[in-house]
Design a protein around this motif. Structure first.
Motif, PDB file in Angstrom:
ATOM      1  N   ASN A  53      99.642  52.411  70.101  1.00 49.01           N
ATOM      2  CA  ASN A  53      99.098  51.229  69.418  1.00 49.01           C
ATOM      3  C   ASN A  53      98.648  51.580  67.997  1.00 49.01           C
ATOM      4  OD1 ASN A  53      98.480  48.487  69.331  1.00 49.01           O
ATOM      5  ND2 ASN A  53      96.362  48.817  69.957  1.00 49.01           N
ATOM      6  N   ASN A  54      99.498  52.333  67.300  1.00 48.33           N
ATOM      7  CA  ASN A  54      99.143  52.830  65.973  1.00 48.33           C
ATOM      8  C   ASN A  54     100.322  52.716  65.010  1.00 48.33           C
ATOM      9  OD1 ASN A  54      97.568  53.964  63.975  1.00 48.33           O
ATOM     10  ND2 ASN A  54      97.926  56.072  64.627  1.00 48.33           N
ATOM     11  N   LEU A  55     101.021  51.591  65.050  1.00 53.57           N
ATOM     12  CA  LEU A  55     102.222  51.421  64.236  1.00 53.57           C
ATOM     13  C   LEU A  55     101.936  51.268  62.748  1.00 53.57           C
ATOM     14  CD1 LEU A  55     104.602  49.141  66.341  1.00 53.57           C
ATOM     15  CD2 LEU A  55     105.044  51.452  65.521  1.00 53.57           C
ATOM     16  N   SER A  56     100.701  51.070  62.380  1.00 56.02           N
ATOM     17  CA  SER A  56     100.381  50.905  60.953  1.00 56.02           C
ATOM     18  C   SER A  56     100.820  52.122  60.152  1.00 56.02           C
ATOM     19  CB  SER A  56      98.885  50.659  60.766  1.00 56.02           C
ATOM     20  OG  SER A  56      98.129  51.759  61.278  1.00 56.02           O
ATOM     21  N   LEU A  57     100.726  53.312  60.736  1.00 58.47           N
ATOM     22  CA  LEU A  57     101.151  54.534  60.043  1.00 58.47           C
ATOM     23  C   LEU A  57     102.660  54.542  59.810  1.00 58.47           C
ATOM     24  CD1 LEU A  57      98.935  57.105  61.958  1.00 58.47           C
ATOM     25  CD2 LEU A  57      98.757  56.538  59.534  1.00 58.47           C
ATOM     26  N   TYR A  58     103.401  54.079  60.789  1.00 61.95           N
ATOM     27  CA  TYR A  58     104.855  53.990  60.655  1.00 61.95           C
ATOM     28  C   TYR A  58     105.225  53.022  59.533  1.00 61.95           C
ATOM     29  CZ  TYR A  58     109.689  52.665  61.775  1.00 61.95           C
ATOM     30  OH  TYR A  58     111.033  52.384  61.709  1.00 61.95           O
ATOM     31  N   PHE A  59     104.583  51.864  59.527  1.00 56.47           N
ATOM     32  CA  PHE A  59     104.894  50.874  58.502  1.00 56.47           C
ATOM     33  C   PHE A  59     104.496  51.362  57.110  1.00 56.47           C
ATOM     34  CE2 PHE A  59     104.634  47.701  62.107  1.00 56.47           C
ATOM     35  CZ  PHE A  59     106.000  47.484  62.145  1.00 56.47           C
ATOM     36  N   GLU A  60     103.430  52.131  57.031  1.00 51.81           N
ATOM     37  CA  GLU A  60     103.045  52.708  55.744  1.00 51.81           C
ATOM     38  C   GLU A  60     104.118  53.667  55.239  1.00 51.81           C
ATOM     39  OE1 GLU A  60      99.182  54.476  55.760  1.00 51.81           O
ATOM     40  OE2 GLU A  60      98.173  52.627  56.403  1.00 51.81           O
ATOM     41  N   TYR A  61     104.694  54.434  56.157  1.00 52.74           N
ATOM     42  CA  TYR A  61     105.740  55.377  55.755  1.00 52.74           C
ATOM     43  C   TYR A  61     106.981  54.656  55.251  1.00 52.74           C
ATOM     44  CZ  TYR A  61     109.672  58.551  56.005  1.00 52.74           C
ATOM     45  OH  TYR A  61     110.805  59.250  55.687  1.00 52.74           O
ATOM     46  N   ILE A  62     107.476  53.675  55.993  1.00 54.79           N
ATOM     47  CA  ILE A  62     108.731  53.031  55.590  1.00 54.79           C
ATOM     48  C   ILE A  62     108.551  52.151  54.347  1.00 54.79           C
ATOM     49  CG2 ILE A  62     109.687  53.141  57.913  1.00 54.79           C
ATOM     50  CD1 ILE A  62     109.164  50.171  58.239  1.00 54.79           C
ATOM     51  N   GLN A  63     107.293  51.879  53.979  1.00 57.55           N
ATOM     52  CA  GLN A  63     107.033  51.185  52.720  1.00 57.55           C
ATOM     53  C   GLN A  63     106.791  52.158  51.575  1.00 57.55           C
ATOM     54  OE1 GLN A  63     104.551  47.264  53.211  1.00 57.55           O
ATOM     55  NE2 GLN A  63     103.885  48.674  54.810  1.00 57.55           N
ATOM     56  N   GLY A  64     106.823  53.464  51.881  1.00 56.93           N
ATOM     57  CA  GLY A  64     106.639  54.463  50.845  1.00 56.93           C
ATOM     58  C   GLY A  64     105.186  54.712  50.480  1.00 56.93           C
ATOM     59  N   LYS A  65     104.260  54.268  51.318  1.00 58.53           N
ATOM     60  CA  LYS A  65     102.828  54.433  51.008  1.00 58.53           C
ATOM     61  C   LYS A  65     102.302  55.798  51.414  1.00 58.53           C
ATOM     62  CE  LYS A  65     101.804  49.476  51.294  1.00 58.53           C
ATOM     63  NZ  LYS A  65     101.046  48.419  52.003  1.00 58.53           N
ATOM     64  N   ILE A  66     102.947  56.433  52.397  1.00 56.92           N
ATOM     65  CA  ILE A  66     102.596  57.808  52.759  1.00 56.92           C
ATOM     66  C   ILE A  66     103.888  58.616  52.825  1.00 56.92           C
ATOM     67  CG2 ILE A  66     100.514  57.167  54.043  1.00 56.92           C
ATOM     68  CD1 ILE A  66     102.084  57.617  56.649  1.00 56.92           C
ATOM     69  N   SER A  67     103.770  59.925  52.688  1.00 55.15           N
ATOM     70  CA  SER A  67     104.944  60.789  52.668  1.00 55.15           C
ATOM     71  C   SER A  67     105.413  61.117  54.081  1.00 55.15           C
ATOM     72  CB  SER A  67     104.626  62.085  51.933  1.00 55.15           C
ATOM     73  OG  SER A  67     103.721  62.871  52.704  1.00 55.15           O
ATOM     74  N   LYS A  68     106.611  61.683  54.156  1.00 62.81           N
ATOM     75  CA  LYS A  68     107.128  62.121  55.456  1.00 62.81           C
ATOM     76  C   LYS A  68     106.231  63.210  56.041  1.00 62.81           C
ATOM     77  CE  LYS A  68     111.492  62.246  56.347  1.00 62.81           C
ATOM     78  NZ  LYS A  68     112.941  62.558  56.439  1.00 62.81           N
ATOM     79  N   ASN A  69     105.753  64.111  55.199  1.00 63.39           N
ATOM     80  CA  ASN A  69     104.853  65.168  55.671  1.00 63.39           C
ATOM     81  C   ASN A  69     103.577  64.574  56.257  1.00 63.39           C
ATOM     82  OD1 ASN A  69     106.578  67.249  54.973  1.00 63.39           O
ATOM     83  ND2 ASN A  69     105.636  67.569  52.957  1.00 63.39           N
ATOM     84  N   ASP A  70     103.067  63.537  55.606  1.00 64.35           N
ATOM     85  CA  ASP A  70     101.856  62.879  56.114  1.00 64.35           C
ATOM     86  C   ASP A  70     102.110  62.284  57.499  1.00 64.35           C
ATOM     87  OD1 ASP A  70     100.423  63.466  53.838  1.00 64.35           O
ATOM     88  OD2 ASP A  70     100.906  61.561  52.844  1.00 64.35           O
ATOM     89  N   PRO A 375     117.010  46.036  65.383  1.00 64.25           N
ATOM     90  CA  PRO A 375     115.807  45.289  65.001  1.00 64.25           C
ATOM     91  C   PRO A 375     115.350  45.660  63.599  1.00 64.25           C
ATOM     92  CG  PRO A 375     115.236  47.092  66.483  1.00 64.25           C
ATOM     93  CD  PRO A 375     116.741  47.053  66.421  1.00 64.25           C
ATOM     94  N   ASP A 376     114.582  44.782  62.988  1.00 64.72           N
ATOM     95  CA  ASP A 376     114.122  45.019  61.616  1.00 64.72           C
ATOM     96  C   ASP A 376     113.198  46.227  61.496  1.00 64.72           C
ATOM     97  OD1 ASP A 376     115.582  42.876  60.773  1.00 64.72           O
ATOM     98  OD2 ASP A 376     113.880  41.650  60.114  1.00 64.72           O
ATOM     99  N   ASN A 377     112.560  46.635  62.611  1.00 62.50           N
ATOM    100  CA  ASN A 377     111.666  47.795  62.523  1.00 62.50           C
ATOM    101  C   ASN A 377     112.417  49.115  62.691  1.00 62.50           C
ATOM    102  OD1 ASN A 377     111.979  48.039  65.410  1.00 62.50           O
ATOM    103  ND2 ASN A 377     110.355  46.523  65.669  1.00 62.50           N
ATOM    104  N   PHE A 378     113.729  49.068  62.743  1.00 59.37           N
ATOM    105  CA  PHE A 378     114.543  50.279  62.774  1.00 59.37           C
ATOM    106  C   PHE A 378     114.863  50.658  61.331  1.00 59.37           C
ATOM    107  CE2 PHE A 378     117.263  52.741  65.807  1.00 59.37           C
ATOM    108  CZ  PHE A 378     117.812  53.616  64.893  1.00 59.37           C
ATOM    109  N   TYR A 379     114.419  51.836  60.928  1.00 57.33           N
ATOM    110  CA  TYR A 379     114.591  52.279  59.537  1.00 57.33           C
ATOM    111  C   TYR A 379     115.608  53.420  59.490  1.00 57.33           C
ATOM    112  CZ  TYR A 379     113.315  53.410  54.730  1.00 57.33           C
ATOM    113  OH  TYR A 379     113.342  53.623  53.371  1.00 57.33           O
ATOM    114  N   PHE A 380     116.528  53.331  58.546  1.00 58.68           N
ATOM    115  CA  PHE A 380     117.601  54.314  58.426  1.00 58.68           C
ATOM    116  C   PHE A 380     117.313  55.266  57.270  1.00 58.68           C
ATOM    117  CE2 PHE A 380     119.229  50.424  60.251  1.00 58.68           C
ATOM    118  CZ  PHE A 380     119.960  50.865  61.342  1.00 58.68           C
ATOM    119  N   GLU A 381     117.239  56.556  57.586  1.00 59.04           N
ATOM    120  CA  GLU A 381     117.078  57.582  56.575  1.00 59.04           C
ATOM    121  C   GLU A 381     118.473  57.941  56.042  1.00 59.04           C
ATOM    122  OE1 GLU A 381     113.879  58.277  55.892  1.00 59.04           O
ATOM    123  OE2 GLU A 381     112.984  59.453  57.513  1.00 59.04           O
TER     124      GLU A 381
END
Length: 418
Positions: A53-70, A375-381
């Motif tokens: 129940n912590n998807l906010s971190l995932y969404f922050e990453y795919i928006q570029g707000k936090i790094s992959k290392n983070d 789905p839209d929450n699937f992000y492609f690197e």
């Protein structure tokens, strides 16, 4: 709980449909493409964070707000350890088996899913590839699939490939598919196969694929797997319905905000949650010449005609070849489903022109992903090119989910378990 392995995984289109912890446990995913493996790892992280129940971190990453290392620093290491970035070959097969054995422990492997790269069997370019047939190792990658079958003797396997395999002849000039089936049979399996059109199962795309299902001969399964799969037939929506909540953008532009809430039941069921955010919605920049061609192709499409390259005005043509590849430009139809999304979309978007004349562009990564059933929450690197390639090579997750449900019901029909 069935322990399964996904071979030739790609970005995880087939995997996505089998992500059901009530029935399946993934031992590992094996894929040679680094970008696809990165997408697989990120998807593992998405599902882990969703459970937490912590998807906010995932969404922050795919928006570029936090790094992959983070992102990776807050996720346990073992969440991504089941993904093996390695080509399946004679040189690597023993090390791949070691990896699987280590993860399996004393458990049995119940299923293998996947399909070797399909370009070698495709009818597209078959004539030009004829001269390469004697040296094209991809033709016989199915033998490595047999290596997995022989070693682990799973209850079932799903082998997915292009329809062209039905007519493909090997270097001896003989049909290859009967030989493949014969080898699976000698391994102790009954094999059934059928050409499935993804659009019959809710995917917004005419995509015909050959599905082989194999199951061990000691299992008392007298029914046909495809009778179970048939129960999941579903009419797809149109492209217009699929794109209804996406904003209007022109060539070279992007947007990270939906047009608004969706009304489509299909989108709510398969594509988007209320909490999802829009990503990878960036239109390719096109030169003025191509934009002029796009307009002509789309106007012809709206009149029910696919404009051939030879029909394009001389001053707009940039290729001297007017005898082959005449359908190199093609538009989508708002009132129908898409034609097949293939990996060539990574090179240019000419074959996938957006159906809205006002936008006058090719489709975005997100639009291609929706057509493929992601789905839209699937992000492609990582890059746009890599994302398009991953999408074009994938099994539509909507179809994959229905395959996974049909497998469960099919195996439960084993007379030995009743």
């Amino acid at each position: 709980m069935l322990n399964i392995v996904d071979v030739f995984s790609g970005a995880g289109g087939l995997t996505e449909g089998f992500r059901n912890r009530d029935y399946y446990n993934f031992i590992c995913h094996i894929e040679m493409d680094k970008d696809a493996c990165s997408s697989l790892k990120l998807r593992n992280i998405y599902h882990y964070l969703k459970e937490q129940n912590n998807l906010s971190l995932y969404f922050e990453y795919i928006q570029g707000k936090i790094s992959k290392n983070d992102l990776y620093s807050i996720v346990p290491n073992d969440i991504t350890k089941d993904i093996l970035n390695k080509e399946i070959s004679e040189e690597t097969i023993s090390s791949i088996f070691e990896f699987i054995d280590q993860r399996l422990g004393d458990k049995a492997l119940d299923g293998i899913i996947g399909g070797p790269p399909c370009q070698a069997y495709s009818t597209i370019g078959r004539v030009s590839n004829k001269s390469k047939k004697s040296t094209d190792k991809r033709i016989y990658l199915y033998k490595h699939y047999l290596d997995f079958i022989n070693k682990y003797k799973p209850k079932f396997f799903i082998f997915e490939n292009v329809k062209g395999l039905l007519s493909f002849k090997d270097i001896t000039g003989e049909l290859l598919l009967p030989k493949i089936i014969d080898e699976f049979t000698k391994c102790g399996y009954r094999v059934d196969y059928k050409v499935i059109n993804a659009s019959d199962y809710g995917v917004v795309q005419k995509r015909e694929r050959l599905i082989l299902i194999g199951y061990r001969k000691d299992l008392a399964l007298n029914d046909s797997f495809f009778d179970y799969l048939k129960e999941y037939v579903e009419s797809p929506p149109t492209i217009k319905e699929l794109f209804e909540d996406l904003p209007s953008i022109k060539s070279g532009r992007e947007s990270n905000k939906y047009r608004g809430n969706y009304t489509s039941k299909f989108i709510g069921k398969y594509i988007r949650n209320k909490s999802d955010i829009l990503t990878q919605y960036i239109a390719r920049p096109h030169n003025e010449n191509d934009l002029q061609i796009y307009k002509l192709v789309l106007k012809a499409k709206k009149k029910g005609r696919n404009l051939k390259y030879i029909d394009i005005p001389d001053e707009l043509r940039t290729h001297s070849n007017t005898t082959s590849f005449l359908d190199r430009y093609k538009a989508l139809d708002y009132n129908s489903v898409s034609h097949t999304i293939v990996a060539h979309i990574s090179k240019d978007g000419h074959y996938y022109i957006h159906p809205d004349l006002r936008q006058n562009r090719s489709i975005t990564v997100r639009e291609a992903a929706r057509i493929q059933g992601f789905p839209d929450n699937f992000y492609f690197e990582h890059s746009r090119t890599a994302a398009f390639r991953q999408i074009g090579n994938a099994v539509p997750p909507i179809l994959s989910m229905k395959l996974s449900k049909a497998i469960i019901r099919f195996l439960k029909s084993d007379k030995h378990t009743t």
